[in-house]
Design a protein around this motif. Structure first.
Motif, PDB file in Angstrom:
ATOM      1  N   GLN A  24       6.046   1.036  15.971  1.00 53.43           N
ATOM      2  CA  GLN A  24       6.095  -0.397  16.789  1.00 53.43           C
ATOM      3  C   GLN A  24       7.173  -0.932  16.651  1.00 53.43           C
ATOM      4  O   GLN A  24       8.012  -1.765  17.704  1.00 53.43           O
ATOM      5  N   GLY A  35       1.413   1.027  17.425  1.00 56.32           N
ATOM      6  CA  GLY A  35       0.858   0.077  16.265  1.00 56.32           C
ATOM      7  C   GLY A  35      -0.157  -1.102  16.500  1.00 56.32           C
ATOM      8  O   GLY A  35      -0.521  -2.032  15.917  1.00 56.32           O
ATOM      9  N   LEU A  36      -0.577  -0.994  17.905  1.00 61.37           N
ATOM     10  CA  LEU A  36      -1.522  -1.910  18.101  1.00 61.37           C
ATOM     11  C   LEU A  36      -2.892  -1.599  18.118  1.00 61.37           C
ATOM     12  O   LEU A  36      -3.184  -0.207  17.782  1.00 61.37           O
ATOM     13  N   LEU A  77      -4.224  -1.308  15.449  1.00 61.59           N
ATOM     14  CA  LEU A  77      -4.593  -0.929  13.847  1.00 61.59           C
ATOM     15  C   LEU A  77      -4.712  -1.941  13.062  1.00 61.59           C
ATOM     16  O   LEU A  77      -4.155  -3.028  13.267  1.00 61.59           O
ATOM     17  N   PRO A  78      -5.241  -1.603  11.705  1.00 69.73           N
ATOM     18  CA  PRO A  78      -5.328  -2.604  10.669  1.00 69.73           C
ATOM     19  C   PRO A  78      -3.861  -3.151  10.154  1.00 69.73           C
ATOM     20  O   PRO A  78      -3.105  -2.412  10.249  1.00 69.73           O
ATOM     21  N   LYS A  79      -4.060  -4.247   9.390  1.00 71.48           N
ATOM     22  CA  LYS A  79      -2.738  -4.559   8.778  1.00 71.48           C
ATOM     23  C   LYS A  79      -2.845  -3.746   7.437  1.00 71.48           C
ATOM     24  O   LYS A  79      -3.585  -3.293   7.329  1.00 71.48           O
ATOM     25  N   PRO A  80      -1.552  -3.702   7.123  1.00 75.69           N
ATOM     26  CA  PRO A  80      -1.680  -3.057   5.669  1.00 75.69           C
ATOM     27  C   PRO A  80      -2.460  -3.504   4.691  1.00 75.69           C
ATOM     28  O   PRO A  80      -2.727  -4.870   4.632  1.00 75.69           O
ATOM     29  N   TYR A  81      -3.019  -2.475   3.975  1.00 69.36           N
ATOM     30  CA  TYR A  81      -4.201  -3.281   3.349  1.00 69.36           C
ATOM     31  C   TYR A  81      -4.008  -2.672   1.662  1.00 69.36           C
ATOM     32  O   TYR A  81      -3.038  -1.635   1.821  1.00 69.36           O
ATOM     33  N   ARG A  82      -5.214  -2.907   0.885  1.00 71.30           N
ATOM     34  CA  ARG A  82      -4.941  -2.393  -0.371  1.00 71.30           C
ATOM     35  C   ARG A  82      -5.951  -0.934  -0.485  1.00 71.30           C
ATOM     36  O   ARG A  82      -7.203  -1.410  -0.192  1.00 71.30           O
ATOM     37  N   PRO A  83      -5.511   0.049  -0.676  1.00 66.22           N
ATOM     38  CA  PRO A  83      -6.307   1.116  -0.905  1.00 66.22           C
ATOM     39  C   PRO A  83      -7.447   1.085  -1.927  1.00 66.22           C
ATOM     40  O   PRO A  83      -6.951   0.617  -3.183  1.00 66.22           O
ATOM     41  N   GLN A 117       2.975   4.610  12.518  1.00 66.01           N
ATOM     42  CA  GLN A 117       2.656   3.827  13.742  1.00 66.01           C
ATOM     43  C   GLN A 117       3.380   2.484  13.631  1.00 66.01           C
ATOM     44  O   GLN A 117       3.975   2.073  14.772  1.00 66.01           O
ATOM     45  N   ASN A 146      -9.694   1.987  16.439  1.00 68.09           N
ATOM     46  CA  ASN A 146      -9.201   3.387  16.739  1.00 68.09           C
ATOM     47  C   ASN A 146     -10.465   3.881  17.024  1.00 68.09           C
ATOM     48  O   ASN A 146     -10.531   4.587  18.266  1.00 68.09           O
ATOM     49  N   PRO A 189      -8.985   6.368   4.813  1.00 68.85           N
ATOM     50  CA  PRO A 189      -7.925   5.712   5.778  1.00 68.85           C
ATOM     51  C   PRO A 189      -8.456   4.835   6.889  1.00 68.85           C
ATOM     52  O   PRO A 189      -9.182   5.533   7.669  1.00 68.85           O
ATOM     53  N   LYS A 190      -8.032   3.492   6.748  1.00 69.35           N
ATOM     54  CA  LYS A 190      -8.581   2.730   7.771  1.00 69.35           C
ATOM     55  C   LYS A 190      -7.907   2.965   9.423  1.00 69.35           C
ATOM     56  O   LYS A 190      -8.435   2.422  10.235  1.00 69.35           O
ATOM     57  N   SER A 191      -6.663   3.409   9.218  1.00 71.76           N
ATOM     58  CA  SER A 191      -6.046   3.657  10.671  1.00 71.76           C
ATOM     59  C   SER A 191      -6.695   4.691  11.504  1.00 71.76           C
ATOM     60  O   SER A 191      -6.720   4.401  12.628  1.00 71.76           O
ATOM     61  N   LEU A 192      -7.578   5.387  11.002  1.00 71.64           N
ATOM     62  CA  LEU A 192      -8.173   6.328  11.821  1.00 71.64           C
ATOM     63  C   LEU A 192      -9.699   5.775  12.042  1.00 71.64           C
ATOM     64  O   LEU A 192     -10.516   6.384  12.857  1.00 71.64           O
ATOM     65  N   MET A 222       0.756  -1.285  -0.062  1.00 72.25           N
ATOM     66  CA  MET A 222       0.034  -0.035   0.018  1.00 72.25           C
ATOM     67  C   MET A 222       0.914   1.240  -0.083  1.00 72.25           C
ATOM     68  O   MET A 222       0.565   2.228  -0.487  1.00 72.25           O
ATOM     69  N   TYR A 246     -10.759   5.880  -0.752  1.00 73.19           N
ATOM     70  CA  TYR A 246      -9.654   6.210  -0.220  1.00 73.19           C
ATOM     71  C   TYR A 246      -9.777   6.760   1.199  1.00 73.19           C
ATOM     72  O   TYR A 246      -9.306   7.487   1.590  1.00 73.19           O
ATOM     73  N   ASP A 293      -2.252   6.171   3.345  1.00 76.16           N
ATOM     74  CA  ASP A 293      -2.421   5.903   4.959  1.00 76.16           C
ATOM     75  C   ASP A 293      -1.043   6.192   5.672  1.00 76.16           C
ATOM     76  O   ASP A 293      -0.581   5.164   6.333  1.00 76.16           O
TER      77      ASP A 293
END
Ligand code: SF4
Ligand code: FES
Lengths: 267, 134, 149
Positions: free
Chosen positions: A239, C99-100, C102-108, A235, C121, C114-117, A154, C112, A229
């Protein structure tokens, strides 16, 4: 069906006012706003609007653009208070009669809407955005499975538009901060299983203006036009660094494919 | 020190402050050595405001301070707080004024102020532990 | 000649359009600064215990009645709100910044978001709001009445 889709196409639907921030480097005048009335047709982007101004109203308005399709990352600017790619923002979708166009913040301005992005490229270069290996000339291929690629794929979508640095509240005061873009790219190369350069990048990433100056305001991810992202990358990188200070990070060594006799001369 | 170590300490002291800080609230509320747990108890009949009781009354607070358990809680809390606060200030200020010299000035001045606050606060705690004050 | 265009610290408080995380960042900073100064004042204030009962008690009365009847508890409630926010958001940041959750890296994918927010979370943010209301309600109730629920 075709006719319905094209209804209103080519007609002037409404007139919007562009309020563009101007800065003339020759007169060394402070930046001021100027207003232009632009007739809008269906499908017109903000970049089209600026080009309309340039063609018909004021030839001296400057903006940087190249591809007009959201790939080159040249045309980032602050449109109605938020960083957006001008070529990807439909005027009619904004649904406003006044469109305020500012150059990206946190960069020096060259002229009008053109920021000087050298800081971005310098920071990007400082995290060594390439695969680092010990051997000079690899004799064979490095095997990477699709799952291993997913770990960083990504972050490869970044087009270096630099809008994340403009949105970042740390960059707003700290010009030495690496910025979300570089940190996410650092993470991208560290997690690549072919890469061996973790320790070389550590000094830059773990410095006083490295990854720890991020406070997760999420603004970078919010404005990124490609959904990279970067905040997630930062983040995850953090980690990695935290766990590295207890258990040394083990670099994933890519398995090598069958050895080749000679790499040179292969067409 | 590497920045990652400092920030790790920042997170850890933050969590410890949470534990010790809530204990420090209990010292003037649920665990206060008075019969009623109100903060202020005034003698309203005499007109003037005279504190005759409550958990913030001198004798109640002194009883808390002179116990070794509370004293060590306060001392630890002060240590963590001083680190957390002044490292936080250092981060905010060095983001505000980045650059080699200015950051050195910020780091050392924060260190000095932190030491002053720490010694001043510890003085109160230690003197009170030894029977304290007047 | 280029011209500087830094947004400056004032842009922390111009977080329109950047979403809740940006607001929480600004508030975390602001509350942290307030609490830092409060610590200094508090250390100075409690050092008066060394001066004996009369000084201490009159200082306590002054802090209860600084500018008018029972203004002190309002200040105390303000400090409590600030501290509770900083503490709860601090826990959230400790989890999320390492980094806890939070999602794993994904395909945007378009559009778009953002999944980390989002995701866990967001759950943490809602939990923060709920806990903040409960804890500060109990705390403020205690400050004004001396009763713990
Ligand atoms: S991470 Fe996104 S916003 Fe930042 S430079 Fe890359 S594409 Fe642009
Ligand atoms: S012109 Fe290439 S991204 Fe907008």
């Amino acid at each position: 069906m075709q006719e319905i889709a094209l209804k209103g196409f080519g007609e002037v639907l409404k007139t919007v006012t562009f309020r563009v921030r101007r800065y003339d480097p020759e007169k060394r005048e402070l930046a001021k706003y100027m207003e232009y009335k632009v007739p809008v047709q269906m499908g017109m982007t903000v970049l089209d609007g600026i080009l309309y101004i340039k063609e018909h109203l004021d030839h001296s308005v400057s903006a940087r653009y190249s591809c007009r399709m959201g790939i080159c990352g040249s045309c980032g600017m602050i449109i109605n208070g938020k960083e957006q790619l001008a070529c990807q923002t439909q005027i009619l979708e904004l649904n406003k009669d006044l469109i305020k166009v500012d150059p990206m913040g946190n960069y020096p301005i060259v002229k009008d809407l053109v920021p000087d992005l050298s800081k971005l490229f310098r920071n990007h270069g400082s995290v060594k955005p390439y695969i680092i290996r010990e051997e000079e000339e690899p004799k064979s291929e490095f095997i990477q499975t699709p799952e291993q690629r997913e770990e960083y794929a990504m972050f490869t979508d970044c087009i270096l538009c630099g809008m994340c640095l403009s949105a970042c509240p740390t960059n707003a005061t700290d010009e030495l901060y690496l910025g979300p873009q570089s940190l996410a790219q650092g993470y991208r190369y560290i997690t690549d299983n072919r890469d061996m350069g973790f320790n070389e990048r550590l000094n830059v990433l773990d410095s006083k203006h490295g990854v720890w100056r991020c406070h997760f305001s999420g603004a970078c991810s919010e404005v990124c036009p490609k959904g990279v992202d970067p905040a997630l990358g930062v983040q995850l990188l953090r980690q990695l660094l935290t766990s590295n200070s207890f258990v040394k990070y083990k670099q994933k060594e890519a398995t090598k494919g069958p050895e080749r006799k000679s790499v040179s001369g292969v067409s | 020190m590497r920045e990652s170590r400092i920030m790790f300490l920042q997170y850890m002291t933050g969590l410890l402050i949470l534990v010790f800080g809530s204990m420090h609230f209990l010292a003037i509320s649920a665990l206060a050595p008075t019969s009623d747990k109100i903060l202020y108890l005034y003698n309203s009949s005499s007109g003037a405001h005279t504190l005759i009781g409550g958990t913030l009354n001198y004798y109640s607070v002194k009883a808390v301070y002179t116990s070794l358990a509370w004293g060590s809680v306060f001392e630890l809390l002060l240590t963590f707080l001083v680190f957390h606060v002044f490292n936080g200030f250092r981060v905010i200020l060095s983001e505000q004024f980045p650059g080699g010299t200015s950051e050195k000035i910020i780091t050392y001045s924060m260190l000095i102020v932190a030491l002053i606050i720490f010694i001043y606060g510890s003085n109160t705690i230690v003197v009170m532990l030894n029977g304290g004050g007047i | 000649m280029t011209i500087e265009n830094k947004k400056g610290w004032i842009s922390w408080f111009n977080p329109f359009r950047y979403g809740t995380d940006r607001w929480m960042y600004s508030l975390h900073r602001l509350t942290g600064i307030i609490l830092g100064f409060y610590l200094i004042a508090h250390v100075w204030e409690t050092s008066h215990i060394l001066d004996g009962p009369i000084t201490w008690n009159s200082l306590m009365v002054f802090l209860d009645y600084p500018f008018g009847p029972h203004f002190g508890p309002f200040i105390l409630s303000g400090v409590l709100l600030v501290a509770v926010y900083h503490a709860l958001n601090g826990i959230r940041l400790t989890i999320v910044e390492n980094g806890l959750m939070l999602p794993k890296p994904y395909r945007p994918e378009f559009p778009y978001r953002p999944k980390s927010l989002k995701g866990l979370n967001n759950v943490l943010k809602i939990l923060l709001g709920v806990l903040m209301i409960i804890i500060s309600a109990i705390g403020i109730y205690f400050i004004f009445t001396g009763v713990i629920l």
